[in-house]
Design an enzyme around this catalytic site. Sequence first.
Site, PDB file in Angstrom:
ATOM      1  N   GLN A 315       0.814  -1.213   0.000  1.00  0.00           N
ATOM      2  CA  GLN A 315       0.000   0.000   0.000  1.00  0.00           C
ATOM      3  C   GLN A 315       0.852   1.269   0.000  1.00  0.00           C
ATOM      4  O   GLN A 315       0.376   2.343  -0.400  1.00  0.00           O
ATOM      5  CB  GLN A 315      -0.943   0.008   1.192  1.00  0.00           C
ATOM      6  CG  GLN A 315      -0.277   0.053   2.548  1.00  0.00           C
ATOM      7  CD  GLN A 315      -1.293   0.226   3.677  1.00  0.00           C
ATOM      8  OE1 GLN A 315      -2.503   0.273   3.448  1.00  0.00           O
ATOM      9  NE2 GLN A 315      -0.798   0.322   4.899  1.00  0.00           N
ATOM     10  N   ARG A 328       1.282   6.183   7.552  1.00  0.00           N
ATOM     11  CA  ARG A 328       0.314   6.584   6.538  1.00  0.00           C
ATOM     12  C   ARG A 328       0.974   6.590   5.162  1.00  0.00           C
ATOM     13  O   ARG A 328       2.155   6.933   5.016  1.00  0.00           O
ATOM     14  CB  ARG A 328      -0.246   7.982   6.828  1.00  0.00           C
ATOM     15  CG  ARG A 328      -0.896   8.141   8.182  1.00  0.00           C
ATOM     16  CD  ARG A 328      -2.078   7.227   8.394  1.00  0.00           C
ATOM     17  NE  ARG A 328      -3.147   7.433   7.450  1.00  0.00           N
ATOM     18  CZ  ARG A 328      -4.207   8.225   7.669  1.00  0.00           C
ATOM     19  NH1 ARG A 328      -4.312   8.876   8.826  1.00  0.00           N
ATOM     20  NH2 ARG A 328      -5.157   8.340   6.784  1.00  0.00           N
ATOM     21  N   VAL A 329       0.195   6.233   4.173  1.00  0.00           N
ATOM     22  CA  VAL A 329       0.660   6.271   2.793  1.00  0.00           C
ATOM     23  C   VAL A 329       0.701   7.718   2.323  1.00  0.00           C
ATOM     24  O   VAL A 329      -0.166   8.525   2.675  1.00  0.00           O
ATOM     25  CB  VAL A 329      -0.276   5.442   1.894  1.00  0.00           C
ATOM     26  CG1 VAL A 329       0.154   5.514   0.436  1.00  0.00           C
ATOM     27  CG2 VAL A 329      -0.317   3.987   2.360  1.00  0.00           C
ATOM     28  N   TRP A 331      -0.171  10.195  -0.220  1.00  0.00           N
ATOM     29  CA  TRP A 331      -1.222  10.128  -1.232  1.00  0.00           C
ATOM     30  C   TRP A 331      -0.885  10.949  -2.477  1.00  0.00           C
ATOM     31  O   TRP A 331      -1.607  11.863  -2.868  1.00  0.00           O
ATOM     32  CB  TRP A 331      -2.545  10.569  -0.631  1.00  0.00           C
ATOM     33  CG  TRP A 331      -3.053   9.635   0.437  1.00  0.00           C
ATOM     34  CD1 TRP A 331      -2.439   8.513   0.921  1.00  0.00           C
ATOM     35  CD2 TRP A 331      -4.278   9.752   1.152  1.00  0.00           C
ATOM     36  NE1 TRP A 331      -3.206   7.924   1.889  1.00  0.00           N
ATOM     37  CE2 TRP A 331      -4.345   8.664   2.061  1.00  0.00           C
ATOM     38  CE3 TRP A 331      -5.327  10.665   1.137  1.00  0.00           C
ATOM     39  CZ2 TRP A 331      -5.413   8.479   2.936  1.00  0.00           C
ATOM     40  CZ3 TRP A 331      -6.400  10.482   1.994  1.00  0.00           C
ATOM     41  CH2 TRP A 331      -6.437   9.399   2.873  1.00  0.00           C
ATOM     42  N   ASP A 432      -9.504   2.616  -2.010  1.00  0.00           N
ATOM     43  CA  ASP A 432      -9.972   2.990  -0.677  1.00  0.00           C
ATOM     44  C   ASP A 432     -10.892   4.214  -0.722  1.00  0.00           C
ATOM     45  O   ASP A 432     -10.928   4.951  -1.705  1.00  0.00           O
ATOM     46  CB  ASP A 432      -8.762   3.274   0.206  1.00  0.00           C
ATOM     47  CG  ASP A 432      -9.051   3.115   1.690  1.00  0.00           C
ATOM     48  OD1 ASP A 432     -10.203   2.800   2.044  1.00  0.00           O
ATOM     49  OD2 ASP A 432      -8.126   3.306   2.498  1.00  0.00           O
ATOM     50  N   GLU A 436     -17.096   9.161   2.116  1.00  0.00           N
ATOM     51  CA  GLU A 436     -17.266   9.254   3.571  1.00  0.00           C
ATOM     52  C   GLU A 436     -16.796  10.577   4.175  1.00  0.00           C
ATOM     53  O   GLU A 436     -17.395  11.087   5.114  1.00  0.00           O
ATOM     54  CB  GLU A 436     -16.500   8.130   4.291  1.00  0.00           C
ATOM     55  CG  GLU A 436     -16.777   6.745   3.794  1.00  0.00           C
ATOM     56  CD  GLU A 436     -15.703   6.263   2.859  1.00  0.00           C
ATOM     57  OE1 GLU A 436     -15.133   5.200   3.116  1.00  0.00           O
ATOM     58  OE2 GLU A 436     -15.429   6.969   1.867  1.00  0.00           O
ATOM     59  N   ASP A 501     -12.058  -1.204   8.096  1.00  0.00           N
ATOM     60  CA  ASP A 501     -11.054  -1.114   9.159  1.00  0.00           C
ATOM     61  C   ASP A 501     -11.581  -1.617  10.500  1.00  0.00           C
ATOM     62  O   ASP A 501     -11.885  -0.841  11.409  1.00  0.00           O
ATOM     63  CB  ASP A 501     -10.574   0.326   9.306  1.00  0.00           C
ATOM     64  CG  ASP A 501      -9.972   0.867   8.019  1.00  0.00           C
ATOM     65  OD1 ASP A 501      -9.634   0.058   7.136  1.00  0.00           O
ATOM     66  OD2 ASP A 501      -9.852   2.098   7.889  1.00  0.00           O
ATOM     67  N   HIS A 566      -3.375  -8.016   6.206  1.00  0.00           N
ATOM     68  CA  HIS A 566      -3.087  -6.584   6.353  1.00  0.00           C
ATOM     69  C   HIS A 566      -2.233  -6.427   7.605  1.00  0.00           C
ATOM     70  O   HIS A 566      -2.536  -7.012   8.645  1.00  0.00           O
ATOM     71  CB  HIS A 566      -4.382  -5.795   6.481  1.00  0.00           C
ATOM     72  CG  HIS A 566      -4.240  -4.322   6.236  1.00  0.00           C
ATOM     73  ND1 HIS A 566      -3.197  -3.558   6.721  1.00  0.00           N
ATOM     74  CD2 HIS A 566      -5.029  -3.456   5.536  1.00  0.00           C
ATOM     75  CE1 HIS A 566      -3.344  -2.303   6.336  1.00  0.00           C
ATOM     76  NE2 HIS A 566      -4.443  -2.216   5.617  1.00  0.00           N
TER      77      HIS A 566
END
Length: 754
Positions: A315, A328-329, A331, A432, A436, A501, A566
């Site tokens: 990821q 965290r990736v 982005w 992903d 939301e 999640d 994961h």
Amino acid sequence: MQIISVSLAIFAITWNVETTCGLFTFKKNIHSLEIFLDNRLILKHTSAQPAVHLGVGTASYKNDHGNFDISSTLSDRVSLNSFKVLDNEINSTEVVSASNESFIVNFFHDLGTPSIYLKFSNEGMISTISVDKITGGEYNRLWLKFWADVKETIYGGGEQFSYFSLRGRSYPMWAREQGVGRNKSTIVTYFADLIAGAGGDYHTTYWPQPTFVSDRMYFMHLDFSFFSLVNLTNENCHELELWEDIAQAKFHFNTAVTWKQLLERLTDFLGRQPTPPEWLYNGAVIGVQGGTDEVLQKVEELQSGGVKVSGIWIQDWSGKFVTSFGKRVYWNWQWDPTMYPRLDVEIKRMRKLGIRFLSYINPHVIKDSPMYQDADAQGFFIKSKETGKTQLVDFGEFDCGTVDLTNPDAYKWYKNVLKGMLEFGFSGWMADFGGEYIPAEDAVYFNGRSPKGMHNSYSELWAKLNKEAVTEAEKINDTFIFMRSGFGRSPGYTLVNWAGDQNVDFSYADGLASVIPAALSMGMSGMGFTHSDVGGYFSDLCVVRTEELVLRWGEMNIFTPILRTHEGNRPNRNWQVYTTEKTIRSFARLTQLYTLLTPYHKFVAKEVANNGYPAQRPLFFHYPDDPSVYDIKFQYLYGSDLLVAPVFLEAQRTWQVYLPPDRWVYLWNGTEINVVPDEEGRGITVAVNAEIGNPPVFYRKSSDVCQLFQRFAPYVVYRPDDSSNLTWHLLLNNPTIFIFLIFRKVFWYVFLSV
């Protein structure tokens, strides 16, 4: 006396009237209107108990990192006591066939206004109720009460993690974060609410879908993207409350004789998912990260221990950074060659060895990154109503722009980004998020639609974009794309759902147990392919992953379409499939069993794609005559032949399993149980051995693939090492995991003792 009798007869002729329009039948008299759908009463209206109400309200949609606090203040609510059938008004007892026509029913207040005109129409197999027009004021609230049988059960609603049978509660149709804990009575949810307002509740979900099926053998799908509330708390009605632009509402229906036929017709309407790529059945998709060398080292270690690997999911291919939430990736959806040198070469090399690489993307781009600057300059992001510039969404210590998928140029640009990932060599990705996090008030879209309506619709557009990209690249049958967010017609666009999640624990509302009713609810909403992260995802403080949880989750996922791991949001403090040699050996066995089921996986996948039957099915799907199965939410049928009862609680070595009437064989030792129905058609409950690695699974003795299932019994019975996780070996080799496991024990000892 004779005159009186004649008068009464004339009165009955005048007021007891009936007509049909496709599947709809209208029966009315001076006091009431009853509307039937294929002989099923769905709406009953009287002046004393009107079925339709209009109102005026003001809503607030407070957004905090995808957690919404939604409220409404009503200034008016009017009961529409009276009605009139228009267009084909009947004034005799003659039954008029009007299957190719439509009827309009005007519901109005006694004083004449306000009123609403509902249109009843048919197109093909689908019967529809739509709002034709509203008169007498600017109304933005609609309540429509559908008739309910006291004993009726309702399922669906998208992805519902807490309850499978939905009667007795209300369900808001609004995409949002599912929350941490999702149970207001637990300490985890309490702290999540206290610290970040992120605890969630029984109804919070990434994938709300106003699609419902009834055991009266009909489905209803609401085409309406604004906020709605499905109130199933009344014994005599199902009340749907719609907000904002209520004139857009359309209710679609169809009926069936069996559950199979009902799901066939539902998925004919919504669209079905294609079969997943067959390379997935070569083993587990391993979620790892950290750079080229670290990833390959972990995968090699797993393979050396016997783990069968079908894919490597990285990821963080675009880079990473660390926040208080964990790793965290970054982005910016471009390959980071510094973190992943030689990735382009390794993708080709591993593919020759039968292992695919997968990546990660979402529709948000981190501020000030190269991609952000490019898209911002071209006006490709959703705008802020307040500033007129790119709307920045806070994802927790970093801001992002969201690609405006209603802008044709932005849509095409992002589709090319996805195609570029395919060209680079990736065989799929986690797609992903969705709508939301997008604010429902301060947002301006290219197409001019209200942000309150686009919030839910955005998830559909995101799924549509992904499907179009792989279809146009002619790789839809070879690409694994999995999504957590959806709404409305998403089942027709999404390839595979994943549950999102979950906490890394055994909790009912947000742990291992929760993904079982979630999969069943999705299946009855028309989304047939679902799966979950082995071991869950979210970890914080006392919530840390144990070896037992990893293996229990993994053994369940053998009997689902996809086996994927994961590392979670805090990999270093949580147990992984590669943490110890013992775990590797145990997980290797699970991957071997998963691949052993390959012929059956393929068979089930074809049923999903061709017929719309979900891969994971409620027991009543094949055993409708057993009254006990309609409330079972923690067991499922994988296909038609395997009954799976996952062990979802900690420290269990035996497990209770309900068996409906049939001839069953225990998968692990061949023991046969012939279940004869009792006088009410019920089956029996049995206790079985449930050591880790041997999940309670039975198969039907009459199955066409018995020989495949018989291969499990002779040589795969497992006796795991029951020694404690808290060993000196773990302390020396993984001190962080050791410390957090100690902290977990102390925390729960203290709080459970209070």
